[in-house]
Design an enzyme around this catalytic site. Structure first.
Site, PDB file in Angstrom:
ATOM      1  N   ASN A 216      10.722  18.236  29.695  1.00  0.00           N
ATOM      2  CA  ASN A 216      10.707  17.714  28.485  1.00  0.00           C
ATOM      3  C   ASN A 216       9.257  17.602  27.103  1.00  0.00           C
ATOM      4  O   ASN A 216       9.552  17.794  26.555  1.00  0.00           O
ATOM      5  CB  ASN A 216      10.694  16.513  29.349  1.00  0.00           C
ATOM      6  CG  ASN A 216      10.049  15.076  27.974  1.00  0.00           C
ATOM      7  OD1 ASN A 216      11.341  14.803  27.264  1.00  0.00           O
ATOM      8  ND2 ASN A 216       9.337  14.623  28.053  1.00  0.00           N
TER       9      ASN A 216
ATOM     10  N   SER B 251      16.824  20.128  20.213  1.00  0.00           N
ATOM     11  CA  SER B 251      16.386  19.368  18.898  1.00  0.00           C
ATOM     12  C   SER B 251      17.239  19.522  18.780  1.00  0.00           C
ATOM     13  O   SER B 251      17.705  20.930  17.713  1.00  0.00           O
ATOM     14  CB  SER B 251      15.454  18.719  18.778  1.00  0.00           C
ATOM     15  OG  SER B 251      15.035  18.167  17.651  1.00  0.00           O
TER      16      SER B 251
ATOM     17  N   ILE C 113      16.034   9.892  17.793  1.00  0.00           N
ATOM     18  CA  ILE C 113      16.422   8.968  19.393  1.00  0.00           C
ATOM     19  C   ILE C 113      14.492   7.935  18.992  1.00  0.00           C
ATOM     20  O   ILE C 113      14.042   8.167  19.306  1.00  0.00           O
ATOM     21  CB  ILE C 113      15.432   9.725  20.647  1.00  0.00           C
ATOM     22  CG1 ILE C 113      16.797  10.642  21.027  1.00  0.00           C
ATOM     23  CG2 ILE C 113      16.219   8.613  21.687  1.00  0.00           C
ATOM     24  CD1 ILE C 113      18.542  10.686  21.062  1.00  0.00           C
TER      25      ILE C 113
ATOM     26  N   TYR D 281       8.361  22.736  14.324  1.00  0.00           N
ATOM     27  CA  TYR D 281       8.723  22.194  15.090  1.00  0.00           C
ATOM     28  C   TYR D 281      10.538  22.671  15.273  1.00  0.00           C
ATOM     29  O   TYR D 281      11.221  22.972  16.073  1.00  0.00           O
ATOM     30  CB  TYR D 281       9.269  20.544  15.049  1.00  0.00           C
ATOM     31  CG  TYR D 281      10.569  20.019  16.183  1.00  0.00           C
ATOM     32  CD1 TYR D 281       8.973  19.881  16.969  1.00  0.00           C
ATOM     33  CD2 TYR D 281      11.041  19.196  15.561  1.00  0.00           C
ATOM     34  CE1 TYR D 281       9.999  18.988  18.242  1.00  0.00           C
ATOM     35  CE2 TYR D 281      11.815  18.591  16.735  1.00  0.00           C
ATOM     36  CZ  TYR D 281      10.911  18.134  17.518  1.00  0.00           C
ATOM     37  OH  TYR D 281      12.280  17.853  18.952  1.00  0.00           O
ATOM     38  N   ALA D 282      10.335  23.112  14.157  1.00  0.00           N
ATOM     39  CA  ALA D 282      12.662  23.801  14.237  1.00  0.00           C
ATOM     40  C   ALA D 282      12.565  25.323  15.101  1.00  0.00           C
ATOM     41  O   ALA D 282      13.745  25.657  15.605  1.00  0.00           O
ATOM     42  CB  ALA D 282      13.513  23.788  12.741  1.00  0.00           C
ATOM     43  N   ALA D 283      11.541  25.540  14.048  1.00  0.00           N
ATOM     44  CA  ALA D 283      11.389  27.183  15.048  1.00  0.00           C
ATOM     45  C   ALA D 283      10.999  26.694  16.662  1.00  0.00           C
ATOM     46  O   ALA D 283      11.572  27.850  17.293  1.00  0.00           O
ATOM     47  CB  ALA D 283      10.360  27.973  14.689  1.00  0.00           C
ATOM     48  N   SER D 284      10.153  25.719  17.035  1.00  0.00           N
ATOM     49  CA  SER D 284      10.094  26.216  18.317  1.00  0.00           C
ATOM     50  C   SER D 284      11.483  25.536  18.941  1.00  0.00           C
ATOM     51  O   SER D 284      11.541  26.532  20.468  1.00  0.00           O
ATOM     52  CB  SER D 284       9.056  25.454  19.011  1.00  0.00           C
ATOM     53  OG  SER D 284       9.166  23.325  18.312  1.00  0.00           O
ATOM     54  N   LYS D 285      11.986  24.264  19.077  1.00  0.00           N
ATOM     55  CA  LYS D 285      13.510  24.017  19.138  1.00  0.00           C
ATOM     56  C   LYS D 285      14.755  25.344  19.238  1.00  0.00           C
ATOM     57  O   LYS D 285      15.158  25.086  20.163  1.00  0.00           O
ATOM     58  CB  LYS D 285      14.243  22.830  18.689  1.00  0.00           C
ATOM     59  CG  LYS D 285      12.560  21.620  19.272  1.00  0.00           C
ATOM     60  CD  LYS D 285      12.376  21.674  20.368  1.00  0.00           C
ATOM     61  CE  LYS D 285      11.495  20.430  20.926  1.00  0.00           C
ATOM     62  NZ  LYS D 285      11.449  19.662  22.375  1.00  0.00           N
TER      63      LYS D 285
END
Length: 244
Positions: free
Chosen positions: A87, A139, A185, A152-156
């Site tokens: 998480n 995500s 969220i 963030y997009a690349a990591s997810k």
């Protein structure tokens, strides 16, 4: 009590969604090993409320070289985990042409690399026991992208790819690997979003409300329990219908 007798490792368990997952899992009968970069000030109270079924591991997941040893010791001390919930995650938002090396690398290290190394260590024991469920917190941004969040997009997106690849590798040993893809969220992270941006977000959410942390925790519970025993390699959006 869908997790009665199960041992669960949850990363990013200090607060927010991770803490909500831990509380729900304890209520469902699980014994929890929470992991985060610091120990909660109210740990004693939380352990007492959990009737001793909460243990704590302090680890900065950006210290990638330390992960194998710490997780291997946790597996040994616990007797092995039945469920892993990857998480932990951070954001360092910026437009792509302004993003620093540190802003890029820190997010990739914690959201993707650390999740991979934790899952790898736990999966080694799960395949030996021929049982286990790994849930990675992805995500909707990892599926659809978002301006100012290339890191963030690349990591997810990478975590989704890891989920599907690892699921393929361990399925023959009855270990399942799935991902949750939350949308908007209510967390400390999203609390900083400007009001105007919040209103625009509501326009694209068919359910016309933000998600609650419980909404995500219950989806994680589904993947952790035997209710999903014939599901692996999947990504479940929890986004109020943002992206059909």
């Amino acid at each position: 009590m869908r997790l009665e007798g199960k041992k669960v490792l949850i990363t990013g368990a200090l607060r927010g969604i991770g803490k909500t997952i831990a509380d729900l899992f304890i209520a469902e009968g699980a014994e929890i090993w929470g992991l985060d970069y610091m120990t909660p000030e109210d740990l004693s109270a939380r352990v007492e409320a959990a009737k001793g079924k909460l243990h704590w591991i302090q680890l900065d997941l950006s210290a990638l070289a330390s992960i194998d040893e710490v997780i291997d010791n946790a597996v040994k001390d616990s007797g092995g985990f039945d469920v892993l919930v990857n998480n932990a995650g951070i954001t360092k938002d910026n437009l792509s042409f302004r993003m620093s090396i540190d802003e890029w690398q820190k997010v990739i290290d914690i959201n993707l690399s650390a999740a991979f190394f934790v899952a790898r260590s736990v999966a080694r024991d799960m395949i030996r026991k021929r049982s286990g469920s790994i849930i990675n917190m992805a995500s909707v941004i990892g599926i659809h992208g978002n301006g100012g969040q290339s890191n963030y997009a690349a990591s997810k997106a990478g975590l989704i790819a890891v989920t599907k690849s690892l699921a393929n590798e361990v399925a023959s040993r009855s270990v399942r690997v799935n991902a949750i893809a939350p949308g908007y969220i209510e967390t400390d992270m999203t609390a900083a979003v400007p009001e105007e941006a919040r209103k625009k977000m509501m326009d694209v959410i068919p359910l016309k409300r933000t998600g609650k942390q419980d909404d995500v925790a219950k989806a994680v519970l589904f993947f952790a329990s035997d209710d999903s025993s014939y599901i692996t390699g999947q990504v479940l959006p929890v986004d109020g219908g943002m992206f059909f």
